[in-house]
Each structure stands twice: as structure tokens, then as C-alpha cells.
Scaffold this motif. Structure first.
Motif, short mmCIF file in Angstrom:
data_model
loop_
_atom_site.label_atom_id
_atom_site.label_comp_id
_atom_site.label_asym_id
_atom_site.label_seq_id
_atom_site.Cartn_x
_atom_site.Cartn_y
_atom_site.Cartn_z
N GLU A 236 3.85 11.49 12.47
CA GLU A 236 2.53 11.33 11.69
C GLU A 236 1.38 11.41 12.44
OE1 GLU A 236 2.18 10.21 8.05
OE2 GLU A 236 4.07 11.03 8.03
N ARG B 221 -1.09 4.55 9.81
CA ARG B 221 -1.36 5.64 8.64
C ARG B 221 -2.91 5.55 8.18
NH1 ARG B 221 2.35 4.37 5.40
NH2 ARG B 221 0.87 3.70 3.96
N TRP C 254 4.78 -0.53 -4.68
CA TRP C 254 5.63 0.57 -4.65
C TRP C 254 7.04 0.40 -4.97
CZ3 TRP C 254 2.67 4.36 -3.94
CH2 TRP C 254 1.66 4.45 -3.25
N MET D 63 9.21 7.41 3.96
CA MET D 63 8.44 6.94 2.81
C MET D 63 7.51 8.18 2.51
SD MET D 63 6.65 3.09 2.57
CE MET D 63 6.45 2.36 1.10
N TYR D 64 7.22 8.00 1.16
CA TYR D 64 6.25 9.11 0.56
C TYR D 64 6.79 10.45 0.73
CZ TYR D 64 3.41 4.89 1.30
OH TYR D 64 2.77 3.67 1.14
N ARG E 281 8.02 11.76 3.27
CA ARG E 281 7.79 12.16 4.72
C ARG E 281 8.87 11.38 5.64
NH1 ARG E 281 2.28 10.90 3.39
NH2 ARG E 281 2.17 9.61 5.10
N GLY F 9 6.84 8.67 7.29
CA GLY F 9 5.82 8.02 6.46
C GLY F 9 5.44 6.62 6.29
N LYS F 10 6.68 5.87 6.64
CA LYS F 10 6.56 4.39 6.43
C LYS F 10 5.50 3.65 7.73
CE LYS F 10 10.01 2.55 5.11
NZ LYS F 10 11.44 1.80 4.95
#
Length: 734
Positions: free
Chosen positions: A253, A339, A445, A613-614, A616, A619-620
Motif C-alpha cells: 500500500e 491507509r 463491512w 481487504m477491498y 487488494r 488493503g487491510k
């Protein structure tokens, strides 16, 4: 390149050497008791300006990524006003952030004076300050006249407001918080504020010919520093909350790149702060780097809360939760450090609650609430999310209950009214909220979670928001508003049960579509209804059996909603069950090597997929504020301490061991700490605040060292706790 090195070294030196000054800035402000000069501004403007700066620091692989909601700005032209009466003439020094003029009795001084002479007697000072880039601010000091809560400010709306919050028209009864923080030195210009840093070394380093992989031992946050950099070429940095992320050059990320042309070895400190545990530094053939360290950036709030028990895993969970909060407590309470790094209302609402049991740092709470609201006119929900708007209302009254700070209610009340007007205008013909164009109905989520129609969860949050409005209206002595909001809340609560309660399902259904109940039952509205105390006892027991303890109802996988699910169970006396859930859920993250708690945890995921996550692979967020909820649960429902009147003037202690053999801890309050040790046979309490009531169940009447004991029903007893006394209670737990 040399210039960049000098700038970075200078920046690092400034951040480190100002630490002592900055530490004082995070102490609780007592604006209304101000006796020394402090920087002042229009109330709320600094919070908005500072949050804009912070939230626009987000990057993803070198790309700037700003928030996707409307950002307001500070007022750029402010008039500062002070009437004074002094026996003799005296000299005043002043500092101003912006272009300004200054007048006494309407007569202007030429230029931009740093010192002026104040004539004796009764006179009026006016200062008009313009600043587009940062908040117009003033520091003024003479032996008898200082910039403080007694000054009035206006943005040329022609309504003077005291810096302490009181309108000049006494009939207006408009009060706001002071437009100041603890910038109490002429050189401590508010626009220069930075969080402090401290050097930190990696715990391990794997150095190869053209790369260095460093591990700082745990999740951390700050500015990467490269030592003895030399040569000509590119340096690429790949940051990772996990080792896998740092080694994946394509999918991590966070990544940064620089090009150097440096004949002489020198250090390089990056301007941008990053979240990481691991950093993979890769450099060209003609570049050399000796070592990698960092400057750890932090908010110097004081950790006053504590918890310890006989279960070492629970102790570890509490410690990691506290560290998670430390990382996500910055200028504001943010969601996560890798993020977003933004201020989200739903995330912040939980951080406030954890803060009350860890720091009790009121200034960070107030800054965050003010920054989230921004200014009128209202054109969208907070963060564009309907439920996040409702959390904002609820959190203001929660803050008042914990702090007793009426001034902040006064400062926020007009903004609350205009925000609620916006919400009420968006109800449908049945008086219910449902997502309209531009609205994000979030909830959680969760795969397959319906957001369609009139969702019961949103109506419940609106109902609580209206109740909060009514309570705040009473604080403000707004009888008309209190009547209005009370009636609206009562009507909506009636509709909640008429439209959503299903006796056959023993629960509230998830939603209505086209005026009809759906068959779907979820946990959200049902668990909130318990700790909002909306259900009668029979309904609570039904919800516990048929929803919360029913594995057929879709499970919650985010710490965000686990927070509320476990709170509902604790409110129902299920501390034994909740303790096992904490050990399984948060302990599960620890078993996977977590050094801070995550945005989401699903024990069914294995290997590197736990980081995804998401859509990716990484992504988490592995450090998310809402993962720190054990702090709140263990403080409020195990140690059992909570305010029963604003500011802990009165409070209750209802300890529940919940399967533990013993526990001890400290609960911070506005006027001092409450400390207690609890076992199955003895409770020791020392309190520095208010009047407390200890409620326990015992097989026989407890014995106390002088405290009054009242016998209640069903083996329950109440013990009076006095401020400043050490209490020891002997009992036999049931």
C-alpha cells in the motif's frame, strides 16, 4: 540534493528540540480560568484548519489521496476586541499570525507594531487580522491585559462572541468553547504546531548488496531515516505492516522513491510520515546506505488508565489495545495509521469511549468533534455517511456525561441544530431515514449486508440522536427545542417497535422495503437496542437468545461492530461469555503476530490472505482504532466504573470478574483517578473524585472499614465511596 538534506536535518532538529514545549500543549485546557496570555482565534477555526492539514497527508504509493467529502475552511478575516480599565499606562507586546491592524478607541497604529503603549483608564482595543493560509491568531500581553477568554471575536457577522464563549448580547445566551489551546508563548505560533518525535532503531536488519530489510519489532509510525547515504541513483522504499507487504514491491500500500546525487555521505530523513513495521529499502548499484532508523511521531497525551488481572493473555490484549490507541491518537483521533489517516466519525465515536478509560484527554475529543462538523451550511452527512452523522450527535452528549463540560455543549449546540435540521428534512413520508442520492449507508463491512429501504439500525441511531438533542437543549435552557426533540424521539421510538419488532422472530428485523418488513434479522439494531435500553426485560432476553447467542444470525467480523455486540452482552451480564470471546477474537490476532489490532479479523482466513481487504492483497489496516475496544469493555463492564451524573460528580462501580480470579485498574476522570482492586473476597477502592456507589452481590452482608452499606434485594448490596478515602470491602462473591 544538498539543499534537501539540510532541510530534512533542520526539520528533524526542530521537531526534536520543540518536544518540551509541545508536551504542555496537550494538557487539558482551562480557558475560563485563564490568567496568562495565550494565542486566541475564532472558536473552532483552528480545529478545522489543523484537520485539513492532517487529512491531506494521505498518500498511496507516492500519489496524493485527499478525502472525498467536503472540507470547510477557517474564516480568513477576524476582528478581535477587548475593553480594559487600568490605573496607569503600560507597555504591551503582541504577536500576530497574519496581516493586521490595531486600534485603541478607533485610532490606528501605523505599520505592524510588536509593542504598543496602553493608555490608563477605560479603553477599547481592536485588532483586525487577515490570513488566508492559516488561522488568524493573536497573542497580546501586558501586565494587566492579556489575550485570553475575556476577548471577543467576530468574523464580521456582527455578533460579538467572547473567546470564552459568551455573546455580548446577554439575551442571546450563546456560549462556545474558548478559541484557544495551550499556546501560551509568543513564539509558539499555532500554525507552527507539530507533533513531537523521538529516535527509534530497528530491532533487526537484513542487509544485502543493494537492499536493506529492517524490522522495527512492532507496528509503528513516523519518519524514515537513512544513514550515510552516498552515490548517484534511485532509492525505493517499500513499507509493510507485515513482512509480506514490505517484500511485495508491486502490491504494497505504501511506497516511496527518491533520486540522489550525493558525493559525500549524509543522512536523509523523509518529510512524509508513514505507518510500518517492516521497510524494504532497495537502491541502485552506485548508491550506498549504511543503516535505516526512524523518528517515531506521537501525541504526548498521558496514559492514566490501567488494567491488570490474573490472565496474562487478557493483560496482553489490554496492552496491545492501549498501543493501538496510542498510534491512532494524533492531532485528532483517526481511523488507522497506514491507509486513510482521516477523521471518520464512526471510528472516532469509539475512540472517544476508549479515551475516557485510557487517557481522558478532553482536548483531543473536542478537536475531533469540532473538525468533523465543520461549518454551515450543511450539504451532506458527516463523512457522507448517514450513520456517522448520528454517531456525531450521540458522542457530544457522551462527552458531556463523562466530562461535565457545559461550555462545549454551548459551543456545539447551534451546529447540532442545523445538522439535525438537515437530517429531519431528509426523512421520507413515514418519518424514516433511508439512503438518498449522495448518502452512504455504511453500518459495517459485511458481505451481503443489505442497505436498501428503511434500515432499522439507522432509525435507532436517529432516535438516540434526537434524545441527545433533547438533553442538550435542556442544558442550553432551550425549552422549545427540548419539547420538539423529545416529541420527535418519542414518535420515532414508537415507530421502531411498530415497524420493525417481529414477535415471531423475537427481534427487530433488519429493514422495511415498500412499507413491509423484510425477513432478514441482523445483529445491529438488536444489540444497540439493549445498551440504549430501548427493550423491556423480556425483549432483551429474546434478543440475547435469538440474536446475539444465535450462530444462525450472520456473525460480525470487524472489531468495529464486535465492540457494540460485546457491550450489549456485557450490559446483559454475560461477562464470562465476553471474556472468552475477547480471548478468542483479539487473542486470535495476537496468535497471528499482531502488535496492534486490525481493521478486520476472520479466523477462517489463512496465510497471507489475512492481510487482504477491498480486493487488494494488503488493503487491510493492521492498526485500526476500532480494534482497541477491550480498553472500554474492561474498564466499564469488568472494573465496572461509569459516571451516573455529568463529570463523575456521582458514579457507580459494579465490578464483574467474569471468570477472572482477580483484577485491578485505574479509571481516569476529569478531577482525578478511581483506583480499585477486585477479587472474589475483597475489593479495595480509592477515589479522587465525586461520590460513588459500589454495587455488589454477596452471600452475606459485606464488611467495610467505615463505609455505609445498604442492603438491596436478591443478595445485592450498595457501599458508599467517599472522595479521598481508602475503602476496603470484605465480601463473598455469588
Amino acid at each position: 540534493m544538498k539543499k534537501n538534506f539540510i532541510l530534512n536535518i533542520r526539520t528533524s532538529f526542530l521537531l526534536i528540540t520543540t518536544l518540551t514545549t509541545l508536551l504542555s500543549l496537550f494538557t487539558t485546557s482551562k480557558a475560563h480560568a485563564q490568567t496568562n496570555a495565550t494565542w486566541i482565534w475564532y472558536p473552532g477555526d483552528y480545529e478545522i484548519w489543523l484537520s485539513n492539514k492532517m487529512q491531506n497527508r494521505r498518500t498511496e504509493r507516492g500519489s496524493f489521496l485527499p478525502p472525498f467529502w467536503k472540507l470547510d475552511s477557517h474564516y480568513v478575516l477576524i476582528d478581535f476586541h477587548k475593553d480594559y480599565d487600568i490605573p496607569t499606562a503600560e507597555e504591551a507586546e503582541l504577536a500576530v499570525d497574519g496581516q493586521y491592524n490595531i486600534k485603541i478607541d478607533g485610532k490606528a497604529f501605523s505599520g505592524y507594531p510588536k509593542k504598543i503603549s496602553l493608555p490608563a483608564g477605560k479603553h477599547r482595543i481592536n485588532m483586525k487580522v487577515y490570513n488566508q493560509a492559516s488561522v488568524p491568531s493573536v497573542y497580546f500581553k501586558s501586565p494587566h491585559v492579556v489575550s485570553d477568554a475575556s476577548w471577543k471575536v467576530t468574523f464580521e457577522d456582527k455578533e460579538w462572541i467572547d473567546a470564552s464563549g459568551k455573546a455580548s448580547d446577554l439575551s442571546a445566551t450563546k456560549y462556545v468553547d474558548a478559541g484557544s489551546w495551550n499556546f501560551n508563548d509568543a513564539l509558539s505560533m499555532p500554525s507552527m504546531f507539530r507533533l513531537p518525535v523521538k529516535p527509534m532503531k530497528a530491532v533487526s536488519s537484513n542487509k544485502k548488496a543493494h537492499s536493506i530489510l529492517v524490522d522495527f519489532g512492532k507496528e509503528t509510525f513516523g519518519f524514515l531515516k537513512l544513514h550515510n547515504v552516498k552515490g548517484k541513483g534511485a532509492i525505493n522504499m517499500y513499507f509493510g505492516e507485515s513482512k509480506e507487504e514490505a517484500l511485495d514491491k508491486l502490491h504494497g500500500e505504501l511506497a516511496d522513491s527518491i533520486t540522489i546525487d550525493q558525493a559525500k555521505a549524509d543522512d536523509y530523513t523523509f518529510d512524509g510520515s508513514r505507518a510500518f513495521r517492516y521497510v524494504n529499502v532497495v537502491f541502485d548499484d552506485n548508491v550506498s546506505i549504511d543503516d535505516v532508523s526512524m523518528l517515531y511521531e506521537y501525541s504526548p497525551v498521558e496514559q492514566r488508565g490501567s488494567f491488570k488481572c490474573n490472565d496474562e493473555q487478557i493483560n496482553k490484549i489490554w496492552d496491545v489495545a492501549a498501543y493501538t490507541m496510542e498510534l491512532n491518537t494524533r492531532e485528532f483521533f483517526i481511523d488507522g495509521i497506514k491507509r486513510d489517516r482521516w477523521v471518520w466519525s464512526g471510528d472516532a465515536a469509539q475512540s472517544y469511549l476508549m479515551n475516557y478509560y485510557l487517557y481522558f484527554d478532553s482536548p483531543t475529543v473536542k478537536r475531533t468533534i469540532s473538525a468533523l462538523r465543520g461549518k454551515d451550511p450543511v450539504t451532506s452527512h458527516i463523512n457522507t455517511i448517514m450513520d456517522y452523522t448520528f454517531y456525531w450527535f450521540i458522542s457530544i452528549y457522551d462527552y458531556y456525561q463523562h466530562s461535565g463540560d457545559k461550555a462545549f455543549i454551548a459551543q456545539s449546540y447551534d451546529s447540532m441544530k442545523s445538522m439535525m435540521d438537515y437530517c429531519l428534512k431528509r426523512r421520507n413520508k413515514d418519518g424514516l431515514m433511508q439512503g438518498l442520492s449522495g448518502d452512504w449507508v455504511f453500518i459495517d463491512w459485511a458481505d451481503g449486508l443489505s442497505k436498501q429501504g428503511e434500515v432499522s439500525f439507522e432509525q435507532m441511531l436517529l432516535c438516540r440522536s434526537l434524545e441527545s438533542m433533547s438533553l442538550c437543549a435542556n442544558i442550553m435552557k432551550d425549552a422549545q427545542g427540548a419539547t420538539k426533540y423529545t416529541a420527535l424521539a418519542k414518535d420515532l421510538k414508537t415507530k421502531l417497535f411498530a415497524y420493525y419488532w417481529n414477535a415471531q422472530k423475537h427481534a427487530m428485523v433488519h429493514s422495511r422495503i415498500n412499507g413491509k418488513q423484510t425477513d432478514n434479522v441482523t445483529r445491529y439494531a438488536n444489540m444497540f437496542g439493549i445498551f440504549f435500553n430501548y427493550f423491556n426485560e423480556a425483549q432483551k432476553q429474546d434478543v440475547k437468545k435469538y440474536v446475539l447467542l444465535n450462530n444462525k444470525v450472520p456473525k460480525i467480523t470487524t472489531p468495529y461492530m464486535r465492540f457494540y455486540e460485546l457491550e450489549a452482552l456485557c450490559a446483559m451480564g454475560e461477562q464470562d461469555y465476553v471474556l472468552k470471546q475477547m480471548k478468542d477474537y483479539w487473542g486470535g490476532m495476537l496468535n497471528l503476530g499482531a502488535t496492534s489490532f486490525w481493521e478486520e479479523y476472520n479466523p477462517d482466513k489463512k496465510g497471507a490472505e489475512v492481510y487482504a481487504m477491498y480486493g487488494r492483497p494488503f488493503g487491510k489496516s493492521l492498526c485500526h482504532a476500532w480494534g482497541a475496544s477491550p480498553i472500554y469493555l474492561l474498564g466499564k463492564y469488568y472494573l465496572g466504573v461509569k459516571p451516573t451524573s455529568p463529570g463523575y460528580n456521582t458514579y457507580s462501580i459494579e465490578p464483574q470478574l467474569g471468570g477472572l480470579q482477580w483484577m485491578e485498574g485505574t479509571i481516569p476522570t476529569p478531577k482525578g483517578d478511581i483506583k480499585l482492586k477486585v477479587s472474589a473476597t475483597e475489593i479495595k477502592i480509592t477515589s479522587a473524585t465525586g461520590t460513588g456507589k459500589l454495587r455488589i452481590k454477596s452471600k452475606s452482608k459485606p464488611v467495610s472499614n467505615g463505609a455505609a452499606i445498604t442492603t438491596l434485594a436478591n443478595g445485592s448490596y450498595e457501599v458508599s465511596i467517599e472522595k479521598g478515602k481508602d475503602h476496603t470491602i470484605k465480601y463473598t462473591a455469588i
